[in-house]
Design an enzyme around this catalytic site. Structure first.
Site, PDB file in Angstrom:
ATOM      1  N   CYS A 362       0.809  -1.218   0.000  1.00 27.30           N
ATOM      2  CA  CYS A 362       0.000   0.000   0.000  1.00 27.30           C
ATOM      3  C   CYS A 362       0.844   1.271   0.000  1.00 27.30           C
ATOM      4  CB  CYS A 362      -0.998  -0.005   1.148  1.00 27.30           C
ATOM      5  SG  CYS A 362      -0.243  -0.084   2.775  1.00 27.30           S
ATOM      6  N   CYS A 542       8.130  43.768   3.459  1.00 27.56           N
ATOM      7  CA  CYS A 542       8.168  44.090   4.880  1.00 27.56           C
ATOM      8  C   CYS A 542       6.861  43.660   5.533  1.00 27.56           C
ATOM      9  CB  CYS A 542       8.384  45.593   5.060  1.00 27.56           C
ATOM     10  SG  CYS A 542       8.167  46.148   6.765  1.00 27.56           S
ATOM     11  N   CYS A 545       5.024  47.248   6.499  1.00 34.01           N
ATOM     12  CA  CYS A 545       4.599  48.260   5.540  1.00 34.01           C
ATOM     13  C   CYS A 545       4.556  47.779   4.095  1.00 34.01           C
ATOM     14  CB  CYS A 545       5.508  49.494   5.642  1.00 34.01           C
ATOM     15  SG  CYS A 545       7.155  49.204   4.954  1.00 34.01           S
ATOM     16  N   CYS A 574      11.085  49.944   9.482  1.00 31.51           N
ATOM     17  CA  CYS A 574      10.254  49.149  10.380  1.00 31.51           C
ATOM     18  C   CYS A 574      11.110  48.284  11.290  1.00 31.51           C
ATOM     19  CB  CYS A 574       9.279  48.284   9.585  1.00 31.51           C
ATOM     20  SG  CYS A 574       8.073  49.249   8.658  1.00 31.51           S
ATOM     21  N   HIS A 621      -1.741   1.428   7.405  1.00 30.31           N
ATOM     22  CA  HIS A 621      -2.216   1.233   6.028  1.00 30.31           C
ATOM     23  C   HIS A 621      -2.263   2.594   5.313  1.00 30.31           C
ATOM     24  CE1 HIS A 621      -4.271  -0.241   2.575  1.00 30.31           C
ATOM     25  NE2 HIS A 621      -5.386   0.413   2.841  1.00 30.31           N
TER      26      HIS A 621
HETATM   27 ZN   LIG Z   1       8.412  48.366   6.587  1.00 28.06          ZN
END
Ligand SMILES: [Zn+2]
Ligand SMILES: [Zn+2]
Length: 702
Positions: A362, A542, A545, A574, A621
């Site tokens: 199987c 990002c 943003c 950021c 199985h």
């Molecule tokens: Zn950013």
């Protein structure tokens, strides 16, 4: 009761006129020396013609029914081949109305229902032997029989016992017999072309090795014997013993493959299926013997003499049966494309469909079905591979992939022959893990480079190549019912991995170990994987943003205030902002490089992969779910051992393919909605998909 001794088949006749191998006859009298005075029937059946004396050991006894079924088979030597496959022939003799069988028909395999026995030819006298064939009704696709209702139904085709390659369901009904069957039909029919049976291509008919020859030692199962094969072997007193292989494997404490054989007769020192105190099968007492497999050879009573041994002797002048491999004589090498969405259910759905399981296969059936039933991905990879012409690759293509796509059914023999080519004995008999098979398949059979090219430890790290990807993570990193997307991202972050390139096929192994331990009670198979953030030196956006990201932070990945479990990368602005928070000042974000050749235009393009199959395991199985077309409901479920007929040793597995639109409906919901599912209310297959998934297969949408 049928008298077994009254009829016989000639197994090793000398060139006595009218007594060639495969002739069927009736015993008229016996001499005091044990010889037989017999008459043989012409190939057309009916009245017996020539008579004469035969030695008993040159014959094999038949019942009247067996004799009648075999009489319809031509050429005569073909009858002995059928007798070799004792299990199958026994099942054929016991067929009853509406039993499900598979016949070889028009270069393919056709599941049929047995409708009647047909007496072929005229019936002149009560004691004459008539040829018997089977009137069969092809198992037709859904609804197609309704169209026929206005027309007079065409006569059903008649097949000989030689055309039947498998008996799928042996019923408890009374077997069909010519003397007590309701309305047996009589009709003169033309013979349906009988093809060589599976297994004859193994070539043992062409070889004959003298018994006790030292050569035998070096022949490790060159006859491709398997469970059900009729064999002979020499006892330690040089007596030839005959029997049927009931078990093949490595007994505890021994090396190499051994066969457990149920002998035709009692032998004092034998057991009822045990060997060194351990049970391998069960039979009557004093009949089980265990020997190294290489000591067995096909039952000599059914052998054709080889051309060399018959040359110059007075053996049968009959030409030995040409051992022609079963091949499609036209279009054999052509690559059959997968079925289209509209064809799939017509060709593939139903019982005795898909790949037939046999002997712990199987893992292999489910993997091959997942990879080839509907996806073109591996085909495309193969086309660009220089090794597609290697013989095992062509064999897989011809015997499995093309059969599946053209006829919707692959018999267990084809899979078994393929398993034998995998280069390791244990692939023939033992249960394996699909990931192990996948590695062998892609490496040794398809000669493909690893499908996944990954890089460890970011920019300077070493590369890691693989065919499948195993999810590795801490249980607490994700919720109790994570999606594959979450698991993959978390695992990549934990292991500090990236893809060097977009894989064309990504097989993700779920975190479950051994047969029983699952890390999660259920896993949501994401229908689409977004791997944009898992690509090495590819542009990413990002997290805050959406500008081009320049830093990635693994500590932020687990931050509970920042959508934990999602990969975090930031633009410079950021990155500074996020890490100005006192709780994140200790983070060590890594700067991201970009490949020179890649465009950095915003918005960043996303890279997706589509789910096309899920391999599941339930108590050891394996089964699979496959997406067979673009429609959201186009999902099917495949189990190579959905049902079984007969007992453990002589039965067959009945593979089944079922449409499961409910799985498609379920997966069409949002992942959030899926995650809220009440498993106790879900349908059986949805529950299996969520609870038993083992490998999720994705292909690139490009
Ligand atoms: Zn950013
Ligand atoms: Zn951070």
């Amino acid at each position: 009761m049928e008298s077994i001794d009254k009829y016989f088949i000639v197994t090793r006749a000398k060139a006595r006129k009218g007594f060639s191998r495969g002739c069927i006859g009736r015993i008229e009298a016996e001499t005091q020396t044990g010889d037989i005075l017999g008459i043989v029937y012409g190939s057309g059946g009916g009245t017996a013609k020539s008579g004469g004396l035969l030695k008993r050991e040159e014959t094999y006894p038949l019942t009247r029914h067996q004799a009648q079924l075999l009489l319809f088979v031509s050429p005569a030597s073909r009858r002995l081949e059928i007798l070799c496959n004792q299990t199958l022939f026994k099942a054929i003799c016991e067929l009853a109305q509406d039993d499900l069988i598979v016949v070889r028909y028009k270069k393919g395999f056709q599941p049929c229902l047995v409708k009647n026995l047909m007496q072929i030819g005229r019936k002149d006298g009560s004691d004459d032997l008539n040829m018997l064939g089977f009137e069969l009704q092809p198992v037709s696709p859904q609804n197609s029989d309704k169209k026929l209702s206005s027309k007079k139904p065409a006569p059903l085709p008649v097949f000989s016992a030689a055309d039947i390659i498998q008996v799928a369901q042996s019923s408890t009904k009374l077997p069909l017999r010519d003397n007590h069957t309701i309305g047996i039909n009589r009709r003169t029919v033309s013979r349906i072309n009988s093809m060589p049976i599976m297994g004859s291509k193994n070539g043992f008919l062409g070889k004959k090795i003298s018994r006790n020859s030292p050569e035998v030692e070096s022949l490790s199962n060159s006859y491709q014997l398997e469970v059900g094969s009729m064999v002979e072997m020499a006892s330690d007193r040089n007596v030839i013993l005959y029997g049927v292989i009931r078990w093949i494997g490595v007994p505890t404490g021994e090396k190499g493959d051994w066969a457990g054989i149920e002998l035709d007769n009692d032998v004092g020192t034998c057991t009822d299926g045990t060997f060194h105190g351990q049970r391998y099968f069960t039979c009557r007492g004093n009949r089980a013997v265990f020997v190294p497999l290489e000591m067995c050879m096909p039952d000599g009573r059914f052998h054709s003499p080889s051309p060399s041994s018959s040359a110059g002797t007075e053996e049968s002048p009959q030409t030995p049966l040409a051992v022609t491999p079963i091949e499609e004589d036209e279009g054999e090498e052509e690559d059959v494309p997968p079925l289209t969405e509209s064809e799939v259910l017509r060709v593939l759905e139903g019982k005795m469909k898909g790949i037939q399981g046999h002997f712990n296969s199987c893992y292999l059936d489910a993997t091959l079905f997942s990879l080839f039933s509907s996806s073109m991905t591996i085909d495309r990879l193969l086309q660009s591979s220089a090794n597609a012409e290697v013989s095992i690759c062509r064999q897989m293509r011809r015997d499995i992939v093309n059969q599946l796509r053209r006829h919707g059914f692959v018999p267990a023999e084809n899979v078994m022959n393929f398993r034998k080519q995998l280069g390791c004995n244990t692939y023939v008999t033992e249960e394996k893990d699909p990931e192990e098979f996948i590695a062998i398949l892609f490496q040794r059979v398809l000669h493909m480079d690893p499908l996944l090219k990954m890089r460890l430890n970011g920019d300077s790290g070493s590369s890691q190549d693989a065919y499948t990807y195993q999810i590795i993570l801490e249980k607490n990193d994700v919720g109790h019912c994570p999606s594959v997307q979450q698991l993959l991202e978390t695992s990549f972050m934990s292991c500090n991995l990236k893809f060097e390139e977009v894989p064309s096929c990504l097989m993700v192994q779920m975190p479950r170990f051994g047969k029983n331990f699952k890390m999660f009670p259920c896993i949501m198979p994401s229908t689409e994987l977004d791997i944009t953030d898992l690509l090495h030196q590819f542009p990413r956006e990002c997290f805050i943003c959406g500008q081009l990201a320049q830093h990635e932070c693994t500590q932020c990945f687990r931050d509970r205030k920042l959508l934990p479990g999602r990969i975090k990368q930031y633009c410079s602005t950021c990155n500074t902002q996020v890490h100005s928070h006192p709780s994140r000042q200790g983070h060590t974000p890594r700067s991201l490089a970009l490949r020179a050749e890649l465009s950095t235009s915003s918005p960043v393009p996303r890279t997706h992969m589509q789910l096309f199959a899920v391999l599941c395991i339930q108590t050891s199985h394996y089964v699979s779910f496959v997406k067979y077309g673009p429609g959201p409901q186009s999902w099917m479920f495949f189990d190579s051992m959905a049902d079984r007929s007969g007992d453990d040793h002589t039965g067959y597995n009945i593979p089944e393919v079922r449409a499961c639109p409910e799985v498609g409906d379920f997966l069409s919901q949002s992942e959030e909605a899926c995650a809220c599912v009440d498993l106790s209310q879900a349908s059986d297959l949805v529950r299996r998909l969520l609870c038993d998934s083992f490998i999720c297969l994705y292909q690139s949408s490009r």
